[in-house]
Scaffold this motif. Structure first.
Motif, PDB file in Angstrom:
ATOM      1  N   ALA A  69       0.827  -1.204   0.000  1.00  0.00           N
ATOM      2  CA  ALA A  69       0.000   0.000   0.000  1.00  0.00           C
ATOM      3  C   ALA A  69       0.861   1.254   0.000  1.00  0.00           C
ATOM      4  O   ALA A  69       0.548   2.248  -0.669  1.00  0.00           O
ATOM      5  CB  ALA A  69      -0.935  -0.009   1.214  1.00  0.00           C
ATOM      6  N   TYR A 233      -3.485  -4.770   3.491  1.00  0.00           N
ATOM      7  CA  TYR A 233      -3.449  -3.658   2.547  1.00  0.00           C
ATOM      8  C   TYR A 233      -4.657  -2.756   2.780  1.00  0.00           C
ATOM      9  O   TYR A 233      -4.526  -1.525   2.887  1.00  0.00           O
ATOM     10  CB  TYR A 233      -3.457  -4.199   1.107  1.00  0.00           C
ATOM     11  CG  TYR A 233      -3.322  -3.136   0.052  1.00  0.00           C
ATOM     12  CD1 TYR A 233      -4.349  -2.236  -0.221  1.00  0.00           C
ATOM     13  CD2 TYR A 233      -2.150  -3.012  -0.693  1.00  0.00           C
ATOM     14  CE1 TYR A 233      -4.224  -1.254  -1.187  1.00  0.00           C
ATOM     15  CE2 TYR A 233      -2.015  -2.021  -1.653  1.00  0.00           C
ATOM     16  CZ  TYR A 233      -3.061  -1.157  -1.906  1.00  0.00           C
ATOM     17  OH  TYR A 233      -2.915  -0.183  -2.866  1.00  0.00           O
ATOM     18  N   SER A 237      -4.556   1.138   3.686  1.00  0.00           N
ATOM     19  CA  SER A 237      -5.018   2.087   2.665  1.00  0.00           C
ATOM     20  C   SER A 237      -6.338   1.568   2.114  1.00  0.00           C
ATOM     21  O   SER A 237      -6.369   0.840   1.119  1.00  0.00           O
ATOM     22  CB  SER A 237      -3.973   2.208   1.548  1.00  0.00           C
ATOM     23  OG  SER A 237      -4.333   3.181   0.604  1.00  0.00           O
TER      24      SER A 237
END
Length: 278
Positions: A69, A233, A237
């Protein structure tokens, strides 16, 4: 340090890969994934560190998901942008694999949306080549062209993950810094205790794109403890609503490329994915 040396095949220019690895490594100070270090590169050869690998544990997968991310959030200046340091003088117009070209967009201003870029650069050249070569009949070509029309109309344009979208609020393009060929063999579980991300990137086709494209490639051929990586991930984000419904759309690029490289084995999967979005 142990090293490995690659020799170019066909029309490859390994200076492009060296630039890609250096560009991805720029994200490391912000928590991005480690990228293999290049010791020496020329058009025909590339020497890089040899990565000591191990199994993907739950902890490793989570660390890699968070770091990926951060790599994406390092951003790119436009859709299809090549890495900084791209050898623009006499390099090819993209990454060459087994005689096929995955293009980059060498200058800004070409595309104002992801959908237009994805069709014109990542899909249409493969569709055209496969159609002209007789791999796809007229019906299959028209199916893929309908997907292209919807892409160009913006039907599938979606926000980037939150860290990439933050670039837009800072006046920068909301374009992610992609590895570009992120299958399991190119994201190595690194046993080096000095690597806090748990993973190392190799063999990139790095460019500016949508972060969901890298995630879709990981899912196409599978990855150990994939859900743990994706969940981490998404925590680092958050992904846009409906991202799982767009996975097969992003997978069309590697599927079409594999049709060119490997033939009929990928034809049915490609058309099945296209039918979902036509």
């Amino acid at each position: 340090m142990e090293t490995i040396t690659k020799t170019a095949r066909g029309g490859e220019d390994l200076r492009c890969e060296a630039a890609a690895l250096a560009w991805l490594a720029e994200a490391e100070p912000c928590g991005g994934l480690h990228a293999a270090r290049v010791l020496e590169a020329s058009r025909r050869s590339l020497t890089e560190e040899l990565v000591a690998t191990g199994p993907v544990t739950a902890q490793t997968a989570e660390a890699m998901g968070r770091a990926l991310a951060r790599t994406h959030a390092a951003g790119a200046p436009w859709w299809g942008a090549p890495p900084d340091g791209w050898p623009r003088d006499d390099a090819p117009a993209g990454y060459t694999i087994a005689g096929t070209l995955t293009p980059v967009v060498p200058r800004p201003g070409g595309f104002d949306s992801w959908g237009r870029y994805f069709w014109a650069v990542r899909l249409e050249p493969f569709v055209r080549g496969l159609s002209e070569g007789g791999f796809f009949d007229r019906s299959a070509t028209e199916l893929l062209e309908r997907v292209g029309a919807r892409l160009c109309d913006g039907d599938f344009d979606a926000p980037q993950p939150r860290l990439v979208e933050r670039r837009g609020r800072e006046g920068l393009p909301a374009v992610a810094r992609l590895h570009g060929d992120l299958w399991a063999g190119n994201l190595l579980a690194d046993t080096d205790p000095a690597n806090p991300t748990g993973g190392t990137l190799i063999d990139p086709m790095a460019h500016g794109g949508h972060a969901e494209t890298d995630l879709a490639m990981l899912q196409l051929f599978g990855y150990p403890r994939l859900e743990a990586l994706l969940d981490a991930y998404d925590e680092e984000s958050p992904l846009a609503d409906g991202w799982r419904e767009r996975v097969a759309l992003h997978q069309l690029a590697p599927l079409l490329h594999h049709c060119l490289l490997h033939g009929a084995a990928y034809g049915a999967d490609t058309l099945a994915a296209a039918r979902r979005y036509a």
